[in-house]
Structure formats: C-alpha cells, structure tokens
Design a protein around this motif. Structure first.
Motif: not given
Length: 348
Positions: A222-228, A320-334
């Motif tokens: 995946l491409r990102v805008g600020d690698l550090d 269902i009982s499956t527990k999850i959490a979802a997020c996006v990184d600083p570039d919006g990748w899910k």
C-alpha cells in the motif's frame, strides 16, 4: 469474512457507507509505480450470518460487551507487543468470481478453501490461499451481483506471491492468457528474481523467487503519504515490527516492510512512499486487511492512543458472538481486528 456491498448503495446510513467509493468519472492521479518496470524491481471462519461488511462497520450504538481492563498510554505499547496477532486475510472486490478463481488456482497455485453465496444479499464470497485459514494468510474475494468492474485506484500497489521458479510460473501464466507487466529477472541492484503480472481485474501481483515457505501469499503493498508516520503507527498501534527499510533515490521512493515475523515465514505489509506524494485515490476495489487479536477492546484503546481512528467500536457483531473492532490508519487504509477465540469458533 466481511461483506462488501456493490457501488449502488442506498443513501440511508448503511454498513456500505464506510467503504470508500469514488465516482468512475473522477480523475485518478497515478504516480509512478515504484515496483513496475523498469524501476525495480489458531484456527480462525465466518458463519453464514456474518456479512461481508461484518468486519467493516462504523461505530455502532446499542449494547456492547463490557470492555476489559483499559490500557494506559504507559502500558499500551507493551501490551500490543505481547498480543497474539496474525494477518488473517485481505478483502477486495472482483467483477467475475469464477474467472478470478480459475486464474488464481490454475496460474498461481492457490486452493479454493470455501465459497459462499448469499442470494438474498446479492453477493458471493470466495476464500483462496495456500493453506487453511487457521494458519495461513488468505484472500477473500467479493463478487456483488451485477457489478463487473471496480476502480483499483492509485493507492493500492500489489500482492506478493513467493514461488520457487518465477520463469516457469510466468510461462504458465502466459499459456493461460495472463498479463505479464514485468518479465522475470533480477531486481534492480539485487539478486532476487521477480516478475509482475495482473489478474483478470487488474490487481498486480509480484512474483518473488524463494525456496519453500510456509506463507506463499507473502505481501500486501500500500502507498502512504508519510512513511515515518506510518511506521510509527504500525509499530505502536498494531504491534508490527519494522523488518527492513530501503530508500531508492534514483526512482524517488522508499519502502518499509512491516509485519509480525520474518518475511520468509509470514505475510507482511509493504508500505511505499513516493517522494512528495502525500495522498492517493483509493478507488473502490480494495477493502481491508483483517488481523487476529486476543482482546479487541485493548486493541481499540491502543489504536486511539496512537492516533488511529476507530470506525467501529469494539464489541460483538449483531446476531453472532464474534467480537471485532475496525479502524483506519493515518492514510485512511482500513483494518479490522478479530477476536482470536471467536474466529476459531467460526471456523469450526
């Protein structure tokens, strides 16, 4: 494991509203692909009631299971490093499921692990890989009825597949009518033999010549805008290790390999920074990666502490009982985190 709806979504608040859709008419600014020629080269299954978005829904209201002990900023990083994490699968959309399955099995040597059709929701899933889902990183393909084309965008790079003989693999792909975009040969400045191909939907695959490996499906780029910034986020919030970093000033890009173990034994995330490119159009084809965790509540807290955005608060999925959490990184990748024990139960 996560259902992805077709582009023709309703205007009401729906799970599909979380997915990044871009208009087919929107211009796409595509920076040079740094890997294209000539630059270089525990038992965890989804029940039928789990829809493709099940792991990609936004912050929900209503009852949630009580969160476990909250992590503080001081101990978050320590806990994240101890968590039992593994990249489970990568989710993306295709326009012709049977054609894609045929290509992956005949040309890339994958196995069709399972297939699930949900006619009332108008979609079909197929899970393919090089071994069982409880121990291997796999692809989860989604076909939405009547949608035969998606925009891959400029942000997604490629998948990596390790093969023992790149030249023979490319010959087979050519014989099957596949598209080769970079002929086999040593990577620029190195000895590793690679090639680039495209699947029927235009997703790029980098073939890397390696000896026998337990994880042939080995990369998502995946491409990102600020690698550090991205490296710091994936280390602290996701508990990944920076396996290596390489700058290529001649072609104006830098890559960082992030993961939960050595590249020759685990799937890794390859982050690419193209000089002076800060943002990318993500299209509507690629969806997300799923990662296993021992505690979705602590995971969500650690992500918040380190600058991530939670798009679905931790808790069990409806029905269902499956527990999850979802997020996006600083570039919006899910990314979706899935409770390890619950995932095991689903596969059973």
């Amino acid at each position: 494991m996560v259902r992805i709806l077709p582009m023709a979504a309703s205007s009401s608040l729906h799970l599909s509203s979380l997915l990044h859709y871009s208009s087919p008419s929107d211009p796409i600014q595509r920076p040079p692909h740094p890997l294209s020629p000539p630059s270089r080269h525990r038992r965890i299954k989804t029940s039928k009631s789990t829809r493709m978005e099940g792991y990609n829904i936004t912050a929900c209201t209503g009852n949630m299971a009580q969160a476990s002990t909250a992590v503080t900023e001081e101990n978050a990083l320590e806990w994240v490093k101890k968590d039992n994490r593994r990249m489970l699968h990568v989710v993306y959309r295709v326009g012709d499921l049977d054609k894609t399955i045929k290509f992956y099995t005949e040309c890339l040597g994958m196995k069709l692990l399972r297939k699930r059709d949900i006619p009332e929701e108008r979609y079909t899933n197929a899970f393919l890989g090089y071994g069982p889902e409880d121990s291997h990183f796999v692809v989860e393909l989604t076909y939405n009825y009547g949608v035969d084309k998606y925009d891959i965008g400029a942000g997604f790079g490629h998948f990596g597949v390790a093969v023992e003989d790149v030249y023979k693999t490319v010959d087979l792909i050519k014989a099957k009518g596949g598209t080769v975009t970079r002929e086999p040969g040593p990577v620029k400045g190195g000895k590793t033999v690679i090639a680039f191909i495209e699947d029927p939907d235009g997703y790029k695959f980098e073939l890397l010549e390696r000896g026998p490996t337990p994880e042939p499906l080995c990369q998502v780029m995946l491409r990102v805008g600020d690698l550090d910034r991205s490296i710091e986020f994936y280390e602290k919030a996701f508990g990944m290790e920076l396996l290596r970093k390489r700058d290529n000033p001649d072609y104006k890009y830098t890559i960082a390999m992030m993961g939960y173990g050595p590249e020759d034994k685990n799937a890794v995330l390859e982050l690419t920074y193209n000089y002076d490119v800060k943002e990318y159009d993500k299209g509507n084809a690629y969806a997300q990666i799923a990662i296993g965790t021992d505690d979705v509540y602590k995971t969500a807290e650690a992500i918040k502490l380190h600058g991530g955005k939670i798009t679905r608060e931790p808790g069990p999925l409806p029905g269902i009982s499956t527990k999850i959490a979802a997020c996006v990184d600083p570039d919006g990748w899910k990314t979706v985190f899935v409770d390890n024990i619950d995932f095991v139960k689903e596969l059973e």
